[in-house]
Write a protein that holds these residues in place. Structure first.
Motif, PDB file in Angstrom:
ATOM      1  N   UNK A 273       0.705  -1.168  -0.084  1.00 61.42           N
ATOM      2  CA  UNK A 273      -0.016  -0.011   0.024  1.00 61.42           C
ATOM      3  C   UNK A 273       0.898   1.286  -0.074  1.00 61.42           C
ATOM      4  N   UNK A 274       2.011   0.976   0.670  1.00 60.12           N
ATOM      5  CA  UNK A 274       2.719   2.515   0.823  1.00 60.12           C
ATOM      6  C   UNK A 274       3.623   2.639  -0.480  1.00 60.12           C
ATOM      7  N   UNK A 275       3.675   1.599  -1.065  1.00 67.22           N
ATOM      8  CA  UNK A 275       4.332   1.722  -2.781  1.00 67.22           C
ATOM      9  C   UNK A 275       3.346   2.235  -3.515  1.00 67.22           C
ATOM     10  N   UNK A 276       2.061   2.064  -3.411  1.00 67.50           N
ATOM     11  CA  UNK A 276       0.979   2.230  -4.494  1.00 67.50           C
ATOM     12  C   UNK A 276       0.644   3.791  -4.317  1.00 67.50           C
ATOM     13  N   UNK A 277       0.600   4.224  -2.859  1.00 66.67           N
ATOM     14  CA  UNK A 277       0.600   5.728  -2.615  1.00 66.67           C
ATOM     15  C   UNK A 277       1.872   6.283  -3.126  1.00 66.67           C
ATOM     16  N   UNK A 278       2.932   5.911  -3.125  1.00 70.82           N
ATOM     17  CA  UNK A 278       4.218   6.680  -3.598  1.00 70.82           C
ATOM     18  C   UNK A 278       4.261   6.984  -4.875  1.00 70.82           C
ATOM     19  N   UNK A 279       3.663   5.742  -5.742  1.00 69.55           N
ATOM     20  CA  UNK A 279       3.592   5.902  -7.182  1.00 69.55           C
ATOM     21  C   UNK A 279       2.765   6.966  -7.600  1.00 69.55           C
ATOM     22  N   UNK A 280       1.725   7.386  -6.799  1.00 67.49           N
ATOM     23  CA  UNK A 280       0.464   8.284  -7.117  1.00 67.49           C
ATOM     24  C   UNK A 280       1.181   9.594  -6.688  1.00 67.49           C
ATOM     25  N   UNK A 281       1.601   9.760  -5.594  1.00 70.97           N
ATOM     26  CA  UNK A 281       2.126  11.149  -4.834  1.00 70.97           C
ATOM     27  C   UNK A 281       3.222  11.568  -5.318  1.00 70.97           C
ATOM     28  N   UNK A 282       4.142  10.699  -5.148  1.00 71.17           N
ATOM     29  CA  UNK A 282       5.695  11.091  -5.635  1.00 71.17           C
ATOM     30  C   UNK A 282       5.936  11.141  -7.261  1.00 71.17           C
ATOM     31  N   UNK A 283       5.606   9.841  -7.452  1.00 72.77           N
ATOM     32  CA  UNK A 283       5.945   9.596  -9.099  1.00 72.77           C
ATOM     33  C   UNK A 283       5.077  10.177  -9.894  1.00 72.77           C
ATOM     34  N   UNK A 284       3.757  10.542  -9.378  1.00 74.09           N
ATOM     35  CA  UNK A 284       2.886  11.362 -10.284  1.00 74.09           C
ATOM     36  C   UNK A 284       2.311  10.546 -11.331  1.00 74.09           C
ATOM     37  N   UNK A 285       2.176   9.226 -11.023  1.00 74.41           N
ATOM     38  CA  UNK A 285       1.554   8.237 -11.800  1.00 74.41           C
ATOM     39  C   UNK A 285      -0.058   8.520 -11.746  1.00 74.41           C
ATOM     40  N   UNK A 286      -0.691   8.092 -12.590  1.00 77.10           N
ATOM     41  CA  UNK A 286      -2.296   8.034 -12.524  1.00 77.10           C
ATOM     42  C   UNK A 286      -2.790   6.970 -11.779  1.00 77.10           C
ATOM     43  N   UNK A 287      -3.788   7.187 -10.967  1.00 78.57           N
ATOM     44  CA  UNK A 287      -4.137   6.160  -9.919  1.00 78.57           C
ATOM     45  C   UNK A 287      -4.740   4.944 -10.743  1.00 78.57           C
ATOM     46  N   UNK A 288      -5.172   5.009 -11.907  1.00 76.09           N
ATOM     47  CA  UNK A 288      -5.912   4.082 -12.551  1.00 76.09           C
ATOM     48  C   UNK A 288      -4.844   3.151 -13.302  1.00 76.09           C
ATOM     49  N   UNK A 289      -3.760   3.706 -13.730  1.00 71.47           N
ATOM     50  CA  UNK A 289      -2.403   3.050 -14.205  1.00 71.47           C
ATOM     51  C   UNK A 289      -1.880   2.309 -12.949  1.00 71.47           C
ATOM     52  N   UNK A 290      -1.841   2.761 -12.169  1.00 72.98           N
ATOM     53  CA  UNK A 290      -1.141   2.275 -10.947  1.00 72.98           C
ATOM     54  C   UNK A 290      -1.823   1.091 -10.502  1.00 72.98           C
ATOM     55  N   UNK A 291      -3.410   1.224 -10.392  1.00 76.56           N
ATOM     56  CA  UNK A 291      -4.072   0.107  -9.916  1.00 76.56           C
ATOM     57  C   UNK A 291      -3.905  -1.236 -10.973  1.00 76.56           C
ATOM     58  N   UNK A 292      -4.076  -0.812 -12.242  1.00 77.35           N
ATOM     59  CA  UNK A 292      -4.048  -1.768 -13.387  1.00 77.35           C
ATOM     60  C   UNK A 292      -2.653  -2.559 -13.247  1.00 77.35           C
ATOM     61  N   UNK A 293      -1.611  -1.810 -13.074  1.00 81.94           N
ATOM     62  CA  UNK A 293      -0.440  -2.234 -13.369  1.00 81.94           C
ATOM     63  C   UNK A 293      -0.192  -3.551 -11.898  1.00 81.94           C
ATOM     64  N   UNK A 294      -0.565  -3.028 -10.811  1.00 78.49           N
ATOM     65  CA  UNK A 294      -0.642  -3.942  -9.714  1.00 78.49           C
ATOM     66  C   UNK A 294      -1.459  -5.042  -9.620  1.00 78.49           C
ATOM     67  N   UNK A 295      -2.476  -4.991 -10.381  1.00 73.21           N
ATOM     68  CA  UNK A 295      -3.525  -6.140 -10.388  1.00 73.21           C
ATOM     69  C   UNK A 295      -2.940  -7.173 -11.362  1.00 73.21           C
ATOM     70  N   UNK A 296      -2.346  -6.636 -12.404  1.00 73.54           N
ATOM     71  CA  UNK A 296      -1.722  -7.453 -13.194  1.00 73.54           C
ATOM     72  C   UNK A 296      -0.570  -8.390 -12.631  1.00 73.54           C
ATOM     73  N   UNK A 297       0.078  -7.474 -11.893  1.00 71.53           N
ATOM     74  CA  UNK A 297       1.298  -8.218 -11.189  1.00 71.53           C
ATOM     75  C   UNK A 297       0.892  -9.525 -10.269  1.00 71.53           C
ATOM     76  N   UNK A 298      -0.386  -9.272  -9.490  1.00 73.52           N
ATOM     77  CA  UNK A 298      -0.537 -10.229  -8.574  1.00 73.52           C
ATOM     78  C   UNK A 298      -1.905 -11.212  -9.152  1.00 73.52           C
ATOM     79  N   UNK A 299      -1.896 -11.189 -10.472  1.00 79.64           N
ATOM     80  CA  UNK A 299      -2.928 -12.030 -11.131  1.00 79.64           C
ATOM     81  C   UNK A 299      -4.148 -11.773 -11.079  1.00 79.64           C
ATOM     82  N   UNK A 300      -4.607 -10.548 -10.570  1.00 80.24           N
ATOM     83  CA  UNK A 300      -6.095 -10.192 -10.485  1.00 80.24           C
ATOM     84  C   UNK A 300      -6.818  -9.442 -11.553  1.00 80.24           C
ATOM     85  N   UNK A 301      -5.882  -8.947 -12.531  1.00 76.13           N
ATOM     86  CA  UNK A 301      -6.333  -8.162 -13.447  1.00 76.13           C
ATOM     87  C   UNK A 301      -7.004  -8.783 -14.792  1.00 76.13           C
TER      88      UNK A 301
END
Length: 574
Positions: A546-574
């Motif tokens: 969760x900390x890493x997901x928030x960092x990607x949005x707040x610090x790396x300025x990535x779109x929340x939709x993109x961050x969620x999609x990448x993580x779900x694909x990584x854990x096999x839930x996308x």
């Protein structure tokens, strides 16, 4: 609604303490008086000079054109410029003063200019004929004659400044605007309307005060309060302003006409503003909740229920990035299972989005076990993770349920800078008590009225800060870095803690308890597919993730939709 407003106004807690109405009125009048003093020092001499000399009349036009500048936009623009450059409370005071002074200047300039220009040329010529110098003509003839219109301009400026000084609360100052800004954050309509009533009452009182001052400070001959001029006296009682025909003077003194209008117009304008404000707030309280659509279940289809088909859901989110990225995770995971899922971000605080879930405007939201339990049951004593989850399941309103909790935990925390921690020898929250006379805490507005907030700090640690700065998001971090606050309430997974080297104070009394991320869902949407899917998400979610997901949005300025999609694909839930 009216009953709720009255109950708020007469509540004892509204009339005592630093956040009570008397103290807020004093703060409000302080901002207003300072702005009016600075504005008058600039505008009145300028208006008198332009009116007396007849030169640079474009100044009057320019100041009147400045009325079109949006006050709130200017406030934030100045705050963005000043904030990074000043590390004190002046970072909040200066933007508010700039806006209020600029608002006061146009009527003050216009009143002084119009008053001097309205002086009868024959009176001015007579003064020169008596041997007076230009400066003497200005101060001994023109200014006394112009006084009614000068005071009229001051009266209009006062009403505008008092009404607009509420915006000071938008940059974390005090005053009566606190009731409007803080009430808006939690959709507390009685507080908003009650605050508006107090502001309107203060403006009306100021208007009456200026009326009395004008009545007793200005010569009756200038205000028209002397007896009407008879036709036979027209040549022997000449006033300051250009005379009308004898017939017009018999019907009514031109001075009385002028005085009546300068008295009535501000009163009518203020009363109209008060009525408009009341109607607008009543409409807001009755039907303008931004989370609502056509009615319960709006935007969803399907029979729902634990065994029924759910074909469409709306996932809501609070007004901070972590909630929004979790909402995207939930929505995209459900979409992968064939459910039409959408998100509704930035709904607001818990006070707002819980109502949205209950009335069916949204079907689910990411929640936090300890914080939600504390909100629903202020007497709750559970602290351990499993105990909190069990207690929460029993405390939920009818029609709502929580699914499996995750191992991801994000709770409230009190943080300070390294410098403050070293200077005050801070290790835990209780250490702040020794410095509470100089302690300013920055936190979201709702923090001041929650058990896991100022109320809990007082009850658990006997900690009562000197002041509270209601801020949100990055503004909380900026206040801590800039020195406007000595401590701040920041979520434990916020990357700002690591990036800025903040020190998180220990919470030995477990005020903030356990706060595991958990989906809060309407029961009529928690069928087998929804439950299985979101439980699988929770099983994969932990605090480092969760900390890493928030960092990607707040610090790396990535779109929340993109961050969620990448993580779900990584854990096999996308």
């Amino acid at each position: 609604m009216l009953t709720s407003i009255w109950a708020w106004l007469i509540a004892p807690e509204q009339w005592s303490g630093t956040r009570g109405i008397p103290n807020r009125v004093v703060e409000h009048l302080g901002y207003s008086a300072l702005a009016l003093g600075i504005g008058a020092a600039i505008a009145v001499p300028l208006g008198l000079w332009v009116g007396h000399s007849g030169r640079a009349q474009w100044i009057v036009t320019a100041t009147n054109a400045a009325r079109a500048i949006p006050s709130l936009g200017l406030l934030f623009a100045v705050a963005m410029f000043v904030g990074p450059r000043i590390s004190s409370d002046l970072a909040y005071v200066i933007p508010s003063l700039v806006v209020l002074v600029l608002l006061a200047i146009p009527p003050l300039v216009s009143g002084a200019y119009a008053g001097v220009r309205a002086v009868d040329p024959a009176v001015r010529d007579a003064a020169y004929g008596m041997g007076m110098r230009p400066r003497e003509v200005l101060w001994q003839v023109e200014v006394p004659c112009a006084l009614p219109l000068v005071l009229s301009g001051a009266r209009a400026a006062t009403l505008q400044v008092i009404a607009t000084a509420t915006i000071a609360a938008a940059v974390s100052l005090g005053g009566l605007g606190r009731y409007l800004i803080d009430g808006l954050a939690v959709r507390d309509y009685p507080q908003m309307a009650g605050g508006a009533v107090v502001v309107a009452s203060l403006a009306l009182a100021a208007d009456l005060g200026w009326g009395l001052l004008t009545r007793y400070a200005v010569s009756p001959g200038l205000t028209g309060r002397s007896r009407p001029i008879r036709a036979g006296e027209a040549t022997t009682r000449q006033g300051c302003w250009t005379p009308q025909s004898p017939g017009e003077r018999v019907a009514g003194s031109p001075h009385r006409k002028r005085a009546d209008m300068t008295t009535i117009r501000p009163f009518v304008a203020t009363t109209g503003a008060v009525l408009a404000m009341g109607l607008a707030l009543s409409a807001c309280g009755a039907s303008s909740d931004p989370t609502k659509s056509a009615g319960p279940g709006a935007g969803t289809t399907g029979s729902g229920g634990s065994g029924g088909a759910v074909t469409k859901v709306v996932v809501g989110a609070a007004d901070f990035s972590e909630s929004q990225v979790l909402a995207e995770v939930y929505a995209q995971a459900l979409s992968a299972k064939g459910i039409s899922a959408s998100t509704r971000p930035n709904i607001g605080s818990r006070e707002v989005y819980l109502k949205a879930v209950e009335d069916g405007s949204v079907d689910m939201v990411p929640e936090y076990t300890g914080s939600l339990l504390s909100y629903l049951d202020k007497a709750a004593t559970a602290k351990a993770s499993e105990e909190v989850y069990a207690a929460l399941s029993k405390a939920l309103p009818a029609g709502l349920t929580v699914l499996a909790k995750s191992n991801a935990e994000d709770k409230n925390s009190i943080v300070v800078t390294k410098e403050t921690a070293a200077a005050w020898s801070l290790k835990e929250i209780g250490d702040l008590v020794a410095h509470q006379d100089e302690l300013v805490i920055a936190a979201p507005p709702e923090f001041q009225n929650r058990e896991q907030g100022l109320m809990g700090l007082k009850a658990q640690y006997a900690l009562i800060p000197k002041d509270f700065r209601p801020l949100k998001g990055k503004a909380v971090v900026d206040a801590l870095l800039g020195g406007q606050a000595k401590a701040a309430n920041i979520f434990s997974t916020d990357p700002a803690i690591t990036v800025n080297g903040f020190v998180t104070l220990a919470d030995p009394k477990l005020l903030f308890g356990s706060d595991n991320v958990v989906p809060l869902v309407r029961k009529d949407k928690a069928n087998e597919v929804v439950t299985t899917t979101l439980n699988a998400v929770s099983a994969k979610l932990d605090t480092p993730t969760l900390t890493d997901l928030v960092k990607q949005v707040d610090v790396d300025k990535k779109d929340a939709k993109v961050v969620a999609k990448e993580w779900l694909a990584k854990v096999g839930l996308g």
